[in-house]
Design an enzyme around this catalytic site. Sequence first.
Site, short mmCIF file in Angstrom:
data_model
loop_
_atom_site.label_atom_id
_atom_site.label_comp_id
_atom_site.label_asym_id
_atom_site.label_seq_id
_atom_site.Cartn_x
_atom_site.Cartn_y
_atom_site.Cartn_z
N GLU A 152 -36.71 -23.31 92.70
CA GLU A 152 -37.82 -23.70 93.55
C GLU A 152 -37.33 -24.30 94.87
OE1 GLU A 152 -40.70 -26.58 91.88
OE2 GLU A 152 -42.10 -24.92 91.74
N HIS B 122 -24.12 -11.69 72.60
CA HIS B 122 -24.51 -10.50 71.84
C HIS B 122 -25.78 -9.88 72.40
CE1 HIS B 122 -21.60 -11.23 68.47
NE2 HIS B 122 -21.56 -12.38 69.11
N LYS C 25 -52.01 -19.42 93.30
CA LYS C 25 -53.12 -20.33 93.04
C LYS C 25 -54.34 -19.92 93.86
CE LYS C 25 -50.38 -24.43 91.90
NZ LYS C 25 -49.98 -25.77 92.35
#
Lengths: 428, 428
Positions: free
Chosen positions: A283, A304, A418
């Site tokens: 961020e 793995h 948003k």
Amino acid sequence: MIEIDISRARSFVKERAYNDSYEKAKQAFEQVKQRNGAGSEWLGWRTLLSDPNDAILEQLDSLATAIREDADVFIVCGIGGSYLGARAVIDALSPFFGTDGPEILYAGNQMSGQYLDELIGYLEEPNAEGESKSVYLNVISKSGTTLETALSFRILRNWMEDRFDDISERIVCTTSEEGGALNELIKKHGFPKFIIPDDVGGRFSVLTPVGLLPIAVAGIDIRSLFYEAVSKFEALEEDPEPVLEYAAVKHALYEQGKAIDLFTTFEPQLNALSGWLQQLLGESEGKENQGMFPAKATYSTDLHSLGQFVQEGPRNMMETFIQVDSMNEQVEVQAEDEDHDGLNYLEGRSFHDINSRALEGTLQAHHEGGVPCVVLTLDKLNAQHIGEFIYLYELLTAVYCYCLDVNPFNQPGVEFYKKEMYQLLGKQ
Amino acid sequence: MIEIDISRARSFVKERAYNDSYEKAKQAFEQVKQRNGAGSEWLGWRTLLSDPNDAILEQLDSLATAIREDADVFIVCGIGGSYLGARAVIDALSPFFGTDGPEILYAGNQMSGQYLDELIGYLEEPNAEGESKSVYLNVISKSGTTLETALSFRILRNWMEDRFDDISERIVCTTSEEGGALNELIKKHGFPKFIIPDDVGGRFSVLTPVGLLPIAVAGIDIRSLFYEAVSKFEALEEDPEPVLEYAAVKHALYEQGKAIDLFTTFEPQLNALSGWLQQLLGESEGKENQGMFPAKATYSTDLHSLGQFVQEGPRNMMETFIQVDSMNEQVEVQAEDEDHDGLNYLEGRSFHDINSRALEGTLQAHHEGGVPCVVLTLDKLNAQHIGEFIYLYELLTAVYCYCLDVNPFNQPGVEFYKKEMYQLLGKQ
């Protein structure tokens, strides 16, 4: 002390490029110190440590002790920086199975109705003694209107109002000093309140009450955590060299075209710490089309799965190993009469010893395969070292982002979804 | 039916580049079908479905039923492809809190001695009825000598031998038909055994007993899961178009320089499914310096951490949304007299409805921000859709890797760290 070894990363960078980046890091650190870089109004995560407020630690400790005595379940209701730091520290320092205090659960960090539904069902089940569960909740939000958190909090608060007579003692609010939805509720109900300083952003807030209350309720010594961060702050003010070198090599690798920084640990309880790092770095640096994607893996399990990619995929990756030198454990390999699985050659070795050889082998293999590797070594897994780790990465993030010429402290891109979402939801 | 919408990804690719990739995908599918591509001896994940063996499903079901009746805890002991598929399906389809059958725990998937130590402590605690816990274990390993799994299995097997008289009924081995360490132990103890077909690699093995036994013990209908994969197999043999288009757009974006494919879900229980995808794709494509790093995020929580990076970081990323159309949940927003948090405008909406708008908003924002987005939509979260999802991605992986001209079925790079590690451990 945490050791940082950048030698296996620096070897991939030309001397001149490294020196250029190092000069940038030096200037960047001065910007942080002189408070004259972009977003310098958000440097409260440093003030916290340069000017520690022991009274707040005292208050947090005493409330946490009271909650630990009475609660079966403690719900942390927050999202992003309002819970990732607490979760990172709690997971790192708590047992895998059970605890000696309340169970810590999370809510308000996503919008799964199924989760909330089942959480309430679980809270309504009796505790181990067959009694009704004692539930406390800490809602953490500067504004009190972050959608995920506010939604879950509304539901859980209503449920608690129906269930308990004393919710004014069961709900703790961590919010801004003034304004915001939670301060109105505090006025009405008298909930205990802790303040999120105005000059500390979410992803830098773990050493404020945001992180410290849940961490203390989990039974972790917040003074050790906090004051070791203070010591690290002081040590790095005196001699920032380790952070400058780390930021320089990371920046030089980014300039070289590395697209991914893969954070790997060999201890499963550090998975959430990598999650905290993902937010802290991602961020902060991911803006203006810049940044290295902060990915995470928990080895050896992910050797793995992602190991093949790291070893032989595109050479666009650097890797950061977070190693723990010694662990408290007593599991040793015993010899068997019939050595079916061929493991007798490991007789007397502890799992941690074998795990450490796996780390060393992986480091060698990836380095030889062309992946620049940084190695951070913590002596032990305890509150002190995690405190040190937190400030180290906070400072690294600020310095490295200034090297990229981006503001480490804003997150303008988070608003876009948003805006679209609120429009779809018909918010006026 | 799972819908795949590539329109928001295809718009980033020139028509000609897409057509070239599409032609490659067509040829790639023929190579899969004609079994004449690289690694074609590993196509057993298709034979399983073209020629279903109902008798094995019957055996798995009946053993799982018996275990469910008696076990408090069922331990899955395996690493990588030996547990990621089972975990993905179990997490996706089980409640968040508690179960109506045995608790499913994992071991042998890492080398934390602390974890193993605490696991044994937990197994030694009484169950909810105050009785000694009934423990079953499924060890899953072709060779029986994979270090992590073999180490944990040795410790847990010894512990079970000391604790239970009937370990020959409590330990189930899933291993290769012949040879290997586990077959020797089976001879000695008479453990029930299920076979991992020789022509199915770990990351393609979830629809063999490797995945199906743990999934059945978790109470999930393995017939629905398996036969929906069979139906998907048949449908895609008939009309592979959806997979060809998906592989084509993914390949064209890779050719364009995309370095990361971020798999995102909005349902927290799908986190492990993304982990399965990480192995399936990452280990298949990440070789010969090729491949897109398969990253994962769980939204909306990670919108508050990685969201900024996705929105405004380097434009070197594509994103794959895994969406669930309808969920079983009853949590609705209620109006309150005092609308402190300003959420009354959402009155009567379910969490899933709001979550879906968050997905839609995010998709729009990221797409507009320059991130090519693929959207997979599952009608519901049930065994059928997960079965369909599994085969869809197995085929996509094979086709897409052939487009890259790499062998989707080997993992030569995984040997490097093992070699270094075994040397450090002094293995002869």
